[in-house]
Design a protein around this motif. Structure first.
Motif, PDB file in Angstrom:
ATOM      1  N   VAL A   6       0.824  -1.213   0.000  1.00 53.26           N
ATOM      2  CA  VAL A   6       0.000   0.000   0.000  1.00 53.26           C
ATOM      3  C   VAL A   6       0.859   1.264   0.000  1.00 53.26           C
ATOM      4  N   PRO A  33       1.603   1.124  -4.401  1.00 49.50           N
ATOM      5  CA  PRO A  33       0.133   1.120  -4.379  1.00 49.50           C
ATOM      6  C   PRO A  33      -0.446   0.762  -5.745  1.00 49.50           C
ATOM      7  N   THR A  42      -4.624   6.051  -4.105  1.00 51.48           N
ATOM      8  CA  THR A  42      -3.630   5.876  -3.055  1.00 51.48           C
ATOM      9  C   THR A  42      -2.334   6.574  -3.453  1.00 51.48           C
TER      10      THR A  42
END
Lengths: 197, 240
Positions: free
Chosen positions: B223, B227, B232
């Motif tokens: 993440v 990402p 994001t």
């Protein structure tokens, strides 16, 4: 007599003032108008007229209160109006997140108020309450105008009997001064004990 | 285990949670990142029933948080929460702040409660401040006090709501160190934060919230560093 009626009116004023503050903060329209009306009248009209209302006003409708009751009602009405706003300010001064923090620890709503919120409100309203108590003692002198013989009434009675007007009222003034001083000193001592933070 | 299933929540016309699904395993640290207003804090408040939900379920160790039959006060002793505004109780000393809830909520004796409080304050490094009132302490110290206060209830889970956002920069470190300590001890935590570096270091998984939904969920290496979602990537580019 002066202290008796002033203290009683203060106690009633605190209870009624708390109730008014809660009603006003509840945001319930059907009852807030009542609290707002009371507060407005109590704060924005002379205390003497408020006493007259409970004496001659109600008397005109056939409801005759004793002089003591007139004074007690009038002063309580006035105290409650002022204290309601004091309490409202006190509750607003405590951040709502304090209640959230208390609840997040598993405290019930009652525990949160008693242990966390009210002690903080008390600190905020303490000195305004002391002022109101002093005010309550001094206002009680208006009672002589509705025929109640507290300190001022008694003084007037003795003064008119003896024609020593200045002397008697001077003594009365000294007594009022000492009573108020006693309240202020007592309140200061108590506040040192109560508020250590 | 905390299970958040299909949770929706609106404030008036504004839907702040649009179907959130998230499972926090025992011992797991989940960081929640995202812009202000994306619903991250609201979700935390829903987990310990400080906010109600409109639909969905939140189950904590088998207890349905928003069921009518649930004793929320008992439930909350299992879920510690620390706030952005640290909310130390100003009229109580540090020791009293921590000892109060164990005594009146858990029903411990005064002696036991003070013992627990002393232990937890030592835990967060405030053992020299026991009889001090919060107003005499720094924001960082007050925030550590709030952590100790929550830990004193011996919760299985801890929720942290932007606990460093209101702190002066030089005080952030001591609070993050305390969170690291808890994570090392195996505490299950949901940490809403803007500290990306911290999230990378301690989290098992990171959830990126975007407009009331979880846009991306996975290990920090995914993440935060690679990402998949455009959103994001955009968010992370702005925070850095």
């Amino acid at each position: 007599m002066t202290m008796e009626v002033a203290v009683l009116a203060m106690l009633l004023g605190v209870l009624l003032g708390l109730a008014l503050a809660m009603v006003r903060m509840s945001g319930n329209r059907s009852v807030t108008w009542f609290a707002v009306g009371w507060i407005e009248l109590a704060r924005n009209t002379p205390a003497l007229l408020q006493l007259f209302f409970f004496g001659f006003g109600l008397g005109a409708f056939g409801l005759h209160l004793s002089p003591f009751m007139i004074v007690l009602c009038g002063l309580s009405f006035n105290n409650a109006g002022y204290l309601a706003e004091t309490f409202r300010g006190g509750f607003n001064a405590v951040p709502p997140t304090q209640l959230k923090a208390a609840r997040s620890l598993g405290m019930t709503l009652g525990q949160s108020y008693i242990r966390i919120v009210i002690p903080q409100v008390l600190r905020v309203v303490y000195h305004p309450m002391t002022n109101q108590m002093v005010w309550s003692v001094l206002m009680s002198s208006l009672a002589m105008l509705v025929g109640y013989r507290e300190l001022a009434g008694e003084t007037q009675f003795l003064a008119s009997k003896t024609y020593r007007i200045f002397e008697f009222f001077l003594v009365a003034a000294v007594i009022y001064y000492l009573m108020v001083k006693l309240i202020l000193v007592g309140s200061r001592l108590l506040s040192w004990r109560l508020f250590r933070y | 285990m905390i299970e958040v299933k299909g949770v929706r929540k609106s404030f008036g016309d504004l839907e702040v949670l649009k179907g959130i699904d998230l499972v926090v395993e025992k011992g797991e640290v989940i960081s929640v990142i995202g812009a202000s207003g994306s619903g991250k804090s609201t979700m935390l408040y829903c987990v310990n029933a400080l906010e109600s939900i409109d639909s969905g379920h939140i189950i904590v160790d088998g207890v349905d948080v928003h069921s009518r039959d649930t004793n929320v006060n008992r439930l909350r002793t299992n879920i510690g929460m620390v706030f952005q505004q640290w909310n130390s109780f100003p009229h109580l000393t540090t020791l009293e702040n921590v000892a109060l809830a164990p005594r009146i909520v858990l029903g411990k004796s005064k002696q036991e409660a003070l013992e627990i409080a002393r232990k937890q304050l030592e835990h967060v490094g405030l053992v020299d401040k026991l009889d001090v009132y919060p107003s005499r302490m720094s924001g960082g110290q007050q925030q550590r006090l709030a952590i100790a206060r929550a830990l004193a209830m011996e919760p299985n889970y801890m929720l942290f709501d932007e606990v460093t956002s209101a702190l002066d920069p030089e005080l952030v470190g001591e609070v993050l160190d305390t969170l690291r300590l808890l994570s090392d001890e195996g505490m299950s935590m949901i940490v809403v934060t803007h500290e990306i570096g911290f999230a990378r270091d301690v989290s098992d998984r990171v959830a990126y919230f975007h407009e009331g939904k979880i846009e991306e969920l996975g290990p920090p290496s995914q993440v935060l560093d690679n990402p998949e979602s455009q959103q994001t990537r955009k968010f992370l580019a702005n925070v850095r």
